[in-house]
Design an enzyme around this catalytic site. Structure first.
Site, PDB file in Angstrom:
ATOM      1  N   HIS A  47       0.847  -1.200   0.000  1.00  0.00           N
ATOM      2  CA  HIS A  47       0.000   0.000   0.000  1.00  0.00           C
ATOM      3  C   HIS A  47       0.879   1.246   0.000  1.00  0.00           C
ATOM      4  O   HIS A  47       2.073   1.183   0.304  1.00  0.00           O
ATOM      5  CB  HIS A  47      -0.929   0.030   1.214  1.00  0.00           C
ATOM      6  CG  HIS A  47      -2.116  -0.886   1.093  1.00  0.00           C
ATOM      7  ND1 HIS A  47      -2.067  -2.207   1.446  1.00  0.00           N
ATOM      8  CD2 HIS A  47      -3.375  -0.673   0.635  1.00  0.00           C
ATOM      9  CE1 HIS A  47      -3.251  -2.769   1.213  1.00  0.00           C
ATOM     10  NE2 HIS A  47      -4.059  -1.857   0.716  1.00  0.00           N
ATOM     11  N   LYS A  55      -0.672   4.996   4.451  1.00  0.00           N
ATOM     12  CA  LYS A  55      -1.589   4.084   5.154  1.00  0.00           C
ATOM     13  C   LYS A  55      -1.247   4.001   6.628  1.00  0.00           C
ATOM     14  O   LYS A  55      -0.080   3.842   7.011  1.00  0.00           O
ATOM     15  CB  LYS A  55      -1.568   2.695   4.505  1.00  0.00           C
ATOM     16  CG  LYS A  55      -2.604   1.755   5.101  1.00  0.00           C
ATOM     17  CD  LYS A  55      -2.924   0.601   4.178  1.00  0.00           C
ATOM     18  CE  LYS A  55      -3.910  -0.368   4.823  1.00  0.00           C
ATOM     19  NZ  LYS A  55      -5.184   0.257   5.199  1.00  0.00           N
TER      20      LYS A  55
HETATM   21  N1  LIG Z   1     -12.926  -0.892   2.663  1.00  0.00           N
HETATM   22  C1  LIG Z   1     -12.244  -0.397   1.614  1.00  0.00           C
HETATM   23  O1  LIG Z   1     -12.479  -0.766   0.437  1.00  0.00           O
HETATM   24  C2  LIG Z   1     -11.183   0.625   1.830  1.00  0.00           C
HETATM   25  C3  LIG Z   1     -10.899   1.027   3.083  1.00  0.00           C
HETATM   26  N2  LIG Z   1     -10.013   2.033   3.282  1.00  0.00           N
HETATM   27  C4  LIG Z   1      -9.848   2.455   4.648  1.00  0.00           C
HETATM   28  O2  LIG Z   1     -10.529   3.690   4.803  1.00  0.00           O
HETATM   29  C5  LIG Z   1      -9.880   4.456   5.789  1.00  0.00           C
HETATM   30  C6  LIG Z   1      -9.578   5.834   5.225  1.00  0.00           C
HETATM   31  O3  LIG Z   1      -8.626   5.721   4.198  1.00  0.00           O
HETATM   32  P1  LIG Z   1      -8.093   7.040   3.446  1.00  0.00           P
HETATM   33  O4  LIG Z   1      -9.204   7.778   2.832  1.00  0.00           O
HETATM   34  O5  LIG Z   1      -6.967   6.589   2.600  1.00  0.00           O
HETATM   35  O6  LIG Z   1      -7.494   7.838   4.679  1.00  0.00           O
HETATM   36  P2  LIG Z   1      -7.314   9.415   4.859  1.00  0.00           P
HETATM   37  O7  LIG Z   1      -6.468   9.591   6.070  1.00  0.00           O
HETATM   38  O8  LIG Z   1      -6.907  10.024   3.583  1.00  0.00           O
HETATM   39  O9  LIG Z   1      -8.792   9.906   5.160  1.00  0.00           O
HETATM   40  C7  LIG Z   1      -9.421   9.774   6.414  1.00  0.00           C
HETATM   41  C8  LIG Z   1     -10.209  11.043   6.612  1.00  0.00           C
HETATM   42  O10 LIG Z   1     -11.004  10.941   7.798  1.00  0.00           O
HETATM   43  C9  LIG Z   1     -10.879  12.175   8.463  1.00  0.00           C
HETATM   44  N3  LIG Z   1     -11.270  12.087   9.874  1.00  0.00           N
HETATM   45  C10 LIG Z   1     -10.482  11.895  10.959  1.00  0.00           C
HETATM   46  N4  LIG Z   1     -11.228  11.902  12.086  1.00  0.00           N
HETATM   47  C11 LIG Z   1     -12.501  12.127  11.695  1.00  0.00           C
HETATM   48  C12 LIG Z   1     -13.727  12.275  12.405  1.00  0.00           C
HETATM   49  N5  LIG Z   1     -13.784  12.176  13.738  1.00  0.00           N
HETATM   50  N6  LIG Z   1     -14.854  12.510  11.709  1.00  0.00           N
HETATM   51  C13 LIG Z   1     -14.815  12.596  10.364  1.00  0.00           C
HETATM   52  N7  LIG Z   1     -13.688  12.468   9.637  1.00  0.00           N
HETATM   53  C14 LIG Z   1     -12.546  12.239  10.293  1.00  0.00           C
HETATM   54  C15 LIG Z   1      -9.429  12.551   8.271  1.00  0.00           C
HETATM   55  O11 LIG Z   1      -9.201  13.910   8.553  1.00  0.00           O
HETATM   56  P3  LIG Z   1      -7.696  14.358   8.960  1.00  0.00           P
HETATM   57  O12 LIG Z   1      -6.835  14.034   7.798  1.00  0.00           O
HETATM   58  O13 LIG Z   1      -7.828  15.821   9.208  1.00  0.00           O
HETATM   59  O14 LIG Z   1      -7.355  13.556  10.193  1.00  0.00           O
HETATM   60  C16 LIG Z   1      -9.272  12.254   6.786  1.00  0.00           C
HETATM   61  O15 LIG Z   1      -9.728  13.297   5.981  1.00  0.00           O
HETATM   62  C17 LIG Z   1      -8.656   3.657   6.223  1.00  0.00           C
HETATM   63  O16 LIG Z   1      -9.010   2.919   7.373  1.00  0.00           O
HETATM   64  C18 LIG Z   1      -8.422   2.711   5.052  1.00  0.00           C
HETATM   65  O17 LIG Z   1      -7.760   1.539   5.416  1.00  0.00           O
HETATM   66  C19 LIG Z   1      -9.380   2.663   2.273  1.00  0.00           C
HETATM   67  C20 LIG Z   1      -9.615   2.289   0.993  1.00  0.00           C
HETATM   68  C21 LIG Z   1     -10.511   1.201   0.666  1.00  0.00           C
HETATM   69  O1  LIG Z   2      -5.741   2.199   3.139  1.00  0.00           O
HETATM   70  C1  LIG Z   2      -5.947   1.805   1.969  1.00  0.00           C
HETATM   71  O2  LIG Z   2      -5.553   2.429   0.963  1.00  0.00           O
HETATM   72  C2  LIG Z   2      -6.710   0.584   1.781  1.00  0.00           C
HETATM   73  N1  LIG Z   2      -7.183  -0.014   2.843  1.00  0.00           N
HETATM   74  C3  LIG Z   2      -7.992  -1.165   2.867  1.00  0.00           C
HETATM   75  C4  LIG Z   2      -7.370  -2.248   3.715  1.00  0.00           C
HETATM   76  O3  LIG Z   2      -6.745  -1.948   4.747  1.00  0.00           O
HETATM   77  O4  LIG Z   2      -7.528  -3.428   3.379  1.00  0.00           O
HETATM   78  C5  LIG Z   2      -8.454  -1.609   1.513  1.00  0.00           C
HETATM   79  C6  LIG Z   2      -7.540  -1.302   0.372  1.00  0.00           C
HETATM   80  O5  LIG Z   2      -6.569  -2.286   0.285  1.00  0.00           O
HETATM   81  C7  LIG Z   2      -6.972   0.091   0.405  1.00  0.00           C
END
Ligand SMILES: NC(=O)C1=CN([C@@H]2O[C@H](COP(=O)(O)OP(=O)(O)OC[C@H]3O[C@@H](n4cnc5c(N)ncnc54)[C@H](OP(=O)(O)O)[C@@H]3O)[C@@H](O)[C@H]2O)C=CC1
Ligand SMILES: O=C(O)C1=N[C@H](C(=O)O)C[C@H](O)C1
Length: 253
Positions: free
Chosen positions: A143, A147
């Protein structure tokens, strides 16, 4: 991920974006969610206040935000797509409890290709579990450098699904270093690589004596997760309370 969900939802006539939620200290508060996502304005300013209504919430955030997300969904009776990974055992219990009154889709990967590969991995594990000479399973994931959790939620889910096929005594081993001794036969190994802007890649190695199988699945960009989450949100409409997976959403159960 929030930006890609906004961008793809705005293109889909089945969706109306009613809120874009961030935490109270976020510097994006008040800015239009569409402009932040690189598309024309959608007239929804990013806010820390939850709306009183919505047909679904899609959560890609952080484990530290998830308790609040679940509580707000319960209070406003809003179905939930939970995509955030790295949840604690308590948070998983909270989701199961909330699913008694709300329909919830919870999956570590919203990608069609990943979920299909999980089914293939289950089949390979079930077929090879008693192969003469034995079979070793190692899970490699790559990743992007940003992450926050390791190994990925997807890698852990691959491991759980494979362990279910192999039996009760499987140990989950993270990394390998030093005088490890020989590999035990009842472990699944995990290796988390963090490089550049990799949007997510998983390789499941089934190693036997004399041959191996590797299942590899990788994203070219993050839209597979965003569009999967939108598909999950559509699935939730008029759905009975319950905890659903992407296998349910994609008809792979
Ligand atoms: N299930 C799936 O298919 C996937 C899951 N994921 C997961 O999704 C999650 C997010 O990934 P990603 O978008 O890359 O991460 P990012 O860190 O880019 O985004 C997370 C966002 O959530 C915000 N945040 C933090 N605290 C709060 C709160 N209390 N309320 C609302 N928003 C908040 C953060 O703000 P700030 O930056 O200001 O802290 C940031 O903008 C991870 O756990 C990742 O593993 C990701 C991709 C695919
Ligand atoms: O953080 C990510 O980017 C992703 N997180 C998810 C995970 O932890 O499995 C899904 C995807 O692989 C992308």
């Amino acid at each position: 991920m929030g930006r890609r969900v906004v961008a793809l939802a705005a293109q889909d006539p089945d969706f109306e974006i009613v809120a874009a939620i961030e935490h109270a200290d976020c510097s994006d508060l008040g800015h239009d969610a569409g402009l932040l996502a690189g598309i024309p304005a959608v007239d929804i300013p990013v806010a820390s206040q939850w709306p009183g209504f919505a047909d679904a919430v899609i959560d890609f955030s952080l484990p530290s935000a998830v308790d609040g997300v679940i509580a707000n969904c319960i209070a406003a009776k809003i179905p939930l797509v939970m995509a955030t990974t790295g949840l604690s055992p308590e948070q998983k219990n909270q989701l199961a409890e909330a699913a008694k009154t709300l329909p919830i889709v919870w999956a570590p990967s919203m990608s069609l290709a990943v979920n299909l590969t999980m089914k293939l991995a289950q089949q390979v594990a079930a077929t090879l579990k008693d192969v003469p000479g034995g079979m070793d399973v190692e899970i490699l994931e790559r990743h992007h450098r940003y992450k926050a959790d390791a190994p990925s939620g997807t890698a852990l889910r691959f491991g759980e699904l494979i362990a279910q096929q192999l039996g009760d005594d499987i140990r989950h081993v993270h990394g390998r270093e030093g005088e490890t001794g020989q590999r035990s036969r009842n472990e699944i190994g995990y290796h988390a690589i963090r490089v550049g802007d990799n949007p997510g890649e998983h390789t499941i190695v089934f190693g036997m004596l004399g041959e191996k199988i590797e299942l590899n699945v990788g994203a070219s960009n993050r839209d597979c997760y965003a569009s999967g989450a939108l598909t999950a949100a559509k699935f939730l409409k008029d759905r009975e309370p319950g905890l659903y997976s992407m296998f349910d959403v994609l008809g792979l159960s």
